[in-house]
Design a protein around this motif. Sequence first.
Motif, mmCIF file in Angstrom:
data_model
loop_
_atom_site.group_PDB
_atom_site.id
_atom_site.type_symbol
_atom_site.label_atom_id
_atom_site.label_comp_id
_atom_site.label_asym_id
_atom_site.label_seq_id
_atom_site.Cartn_x
_atom_site.Cartn_y
_atom_site.Cartn_z
ATOM 1 N N GLU A 114 101.560 30.026 41.515
ATOM 2 C CA GLU A 114 102.583 30.761 40.777
ATOM 3 C C GLU A 114 102.374 30.547 39.290
ATOM 4 O O GLU A 114 102.088 29.438 38.851
ATOM 5 N N ALA A 115 102.544 31.602 38.538
ATOM 6 C CA ALA A 115 102.449 31.491 37.088
ATOM 7 C C ALA A 115 103.684 30.763 36.565
ATOM 8 O O ALA A 115 104.705 30.723 37.225
ATOM 9 N N GLY A 116 103.596 30.219 35.400
ATOM 10 C CA GLY A 116 104.769 29.581 34.814
ATOM 11 C C GLY A 116 104.406 28.450 33.880
ATOM 12 O O GLY A 116 104.887 28.392 32.768
ATOM 13 N N ALA A 117 103.566 27.527 34.320
ATOM 14 C CA ALA A 117 103.180 26.398 33.475
ATOM 15 C C ALA A 117 102.205 26.881 32.399
ATOM 16 O O ALA A 117 101.575 27.919 32.536
ATOM 17 N N ALA A 118 102.096 26.113 31.343
ATOM 18 C CA ALA A 118 101.173 26.462 30.259
ATOM 19 C C ALA A 118 100.470 25.208 29.765
ATOM 20 O O ALA A 118 101.087 24.149 29.664
ATOM 21 N N PRO A 119 99.186 25.327 29.461
ATOM 22 C CA PRO A 119 98.472 24.161 28.927
ATOM 23 C C PRO A 119 98.891 23.899 27.491
ATOM 24 O O PRO A 119 99.391 24.794 26.803
ATOM 25 N N ALA A 120 98.688 22.682 27.046
ATOM 26 C CA ALA A 120 98.968 22.352 25.653
ATOM 27 C C ALA A 120 98.053 23.190 24.761
ATOM 28 O O ALA A 120 96.885 23.410 25.087
ATOM 29 N N GLY A 130 99.271 21.879 35.264
ATOM 30 C CA GLY A 130 100.023 22.571 36.301
ATOM 31 C C GLY A 130 99.815 24.071 36.356
ATOM 32 O O GLY A 130 100.558 24.774 37.037
ATOM 33 N N VAL A 131 98.815 24.581 35.646
ATOM 34 C CA VAL A 131 98.521 26.017 35.672
ATOM 35 C C VAL A 131 97.565 26.280 36.842
ATOM 36 O O VAL A 131 96.458 25.755 36.867
ATOM 37 N N PRO A 132 97.997 27.067 37.831
ATOM 38 C CA PRO A 132 97.103 27.374 38.949
ATOM 39 C C PRO A 132 95.886 28.165 38.457
ATOM 40 O O PRO A 132 96.031 29.198 37.811
ATOM 41 N N ALA A 133 94.707 27.638 38.731
ATOM 42 C CA ALA A 133 93.472 28.281 38.287
ATOM 43 C C ALA A 133 92.357 27.964 39.275
ATOM 44 O O ALA A 133 92.390 26.929 39.946
ATOM 45 N N VAL A 134 91.397 28.869 39.361
ATOM 46 C CA VAL A 134 90.221 28.653 40.207
ATOM 47 C C VAL A 134 88.970 29.042 39.427
ATOM 48 O O VAL A 134 89.019 29.885 38.532
ATOM 49 N N VAL A 135 87.870 28.401 39.784
ATOM 50 C CA VAL A 135 86.566 28.756 39.235
ATOM 51 C C VAL A 135 85.953 29.798 40.154
ATOM 52 O O VAL A 135 85.968 29.632 41.379
ATOM 53 N N ARG A 136 85.456 30.856 39.575
ATOM 54 C CA ARG A 136 84.734 31.878 40.326
ATOM 55 C C ARG A 136 83.279 31.841 39.886
ATOM 56 O O ARG A 136 82.984 31.677 38.694
ATOM 57 N N ILE A 137 82.387 31.990 40.831
ATOM 58 C CA ILE A 137 80.962 32.100 40.543
ATOM 59 C C ILE A 137 80.508 33.420 41.145
ATOM 60 O O ILE A 137 80.790 33.705 42.315
ATOM 61 N N GLY A 138 79.850 34.223 40.338
ATOM 62 C CA GLY A 138 79.416 35.525 40.806
ATOM 63 C C GLY A 138 77.959 35.770 40.466
ATOM 64 O O GLY A 138 77.375 35.092 39.624
ATOM 65 N N VAL A 139 77.399 36.741 41.137
ATOM 66 C CA VAL A 139 76.006 37.116 40.902
ATOM 67 C C VAL A 139 75.918 38.634 40.739
ATOM 68 O O VAL A 139 76.785 39.372 41.193
ATOM 69 N N ALA A 164 73.559 34.975 37.372
ATOM 70 C CA ALA A 164 74.791 34.331 37.838
ATOM 71 C C ALA A 164 75.717 34.094 36.652
ATOM 72 O O ALA A 164 75.271 33.979 35.507
ATOM 73 N N HIS A 165 77.009 34.025 36.952
ATOM 74 C CA HIS A 165 78.007 33.771 35.915
ATOM 75 C C HIS A 165 79.189 33.042 36.549
ATOM 76 O O HIS A 165 79.490 33.251 37.725
ATOM 77 N N ALA A 166 79.841 32.177 35.777
ATOM 78 C CA ALA A 166 81.041 31.468 36.234
ATOM 79 C C ALA A 166 82.173 31.784 35.269
ATOM 80 O O ALA A 166 81.956 31.934 34.068
ATOM 81 N N TRP A 167 83.389 31.889 35.809
ATOM 82 C CA TRP A 167 84.561 32.160 34.999
ATOM 83 C C TRP A 167 85.775 31.579 35.692
ATOM 84 O O TRP A 167 85.714 31.142 36.830
ATOM 85 N N VAL A 168 86.906 31.563 34.985
ATOM 86 C CA VAL A 168 88.148 31.005 35.506
ATOM 87 C C VAL A 168 89.150 32.140 35.696
ATOM 88 O O VAL A 168 89.292 33.005 34.838
ATOM 89 N N VAL A 169 89.838 32.106 36.831
ATOM 90 C CA VAL A 169 90.920 33.047 37.111
ATOM 91 C C VAL A 169 92.199 32.234 37.185
ATOM 92 O O VAL A 169 92.265 31.239 37.904
ATOM 93 N N ARG A 170 93.212 32.668 36.411
ATOM 94 C CA ARG A 170 94.496 31.971 36.347
ATOM 95 C C ARG A 170 95.568 32.782 37.052
ATOM 96 O O ARG A 170 95.491 34.000 37.120
ATOM 97 N N ALA A 171 96.595 32.102 37.530
ATOM 98 C CA ALA A 171 97.706 32.788 38.197
ATOM 99 C C ALA A 171 98.428 33.726 37.239
ATOM 100 O O ALA A 171 98.877 34.789 37.632
ATOM 101 N N ASP A 172 98.522 33.347 35.954
ATOM 102 C CA ASP A 172 99.221 34.197 34.992
ATOM 103 C C ASP A 172 98.344 35.310 34.432
ATOM 104 O O ASP A 172 98.797 36.147 33.677
ATOM 105 N N ASP A 173 97.054 35.324 34.804
ATOM 106 C CA ASP A 173 96.133 36.388 34.403
ATOM 107 C C ASP A 173 95.114 36.565 35.526
ATOM 108 O O ASP A 173 93.951 36.194 35.392
ATOM 109 N N PRO A 174 95.549 37.114 36.672
ATOM 110 C CA PRO A 174 94.697 37.152 37.856
ATOM 111 C C PRO A 174 93.589 38.201 37.825
ATOM 112 O O PRO A 174 92.861 38.348 38.794
ATOM 113 N N ALA A 175 93.419 38.909 36.737
ATOM 114 C CA ALA A 175 92.398 39.957 36.678
ATOM 115 C C ALA A 175 90.996 39.367 36.781
ATOM 116 O O ALA A 175 90.679 38.376 36.134
#
Length: 133
Positions: free
Chosen positions: A38-44, A85-94, A106-117
């Motif tokens: 769930e979105a909501g938390a924010a990093p410093a 506390g920000v839900p995020a995942v690492v994506r690896i794509g080719v 190949a490329h790696a990027w982060v997908v966050r709950a508050d910006d799931p695009a």
Amino acid sequence: MIRLADAALTGLWAALSVPRWLRGTRLTSLMHPPAVWEAGAAPARGSVRAAHAAVRVLAGVPLLPWRNTCLYRSVAECLVLRRYGVPAVVRIGVKNEAPPHGPIAAHAWVVRADDPAEPAQGPGAHHPLAVRA
């Protein structure tokens, strides 16, 4: 002032942790969503920037295992976000650079709950790899 110091220390901690997360099966845990998504938390403010900067500096030191690549930066960023506390995942794509038989990129990027695009879709896009449970 304390918040800025906390952000810098968290960024440094994340950057220093990256090689450990790239060994064995630990990386796959960052590729799976956290239990609560769930979105909501924010990093410093500045913590992700500090993590990227620390990776860049560590990669410049000879004989250290750090590399200034999208994978190292993505793991550090994901660690920072999850620490706050920000839900995020690492994506690896080719993607195929020159279809049908060209080199694979190949490329790696982060997908966050508050910006799931995800990155752009289409023939030139990186296609995320599936992660087995």
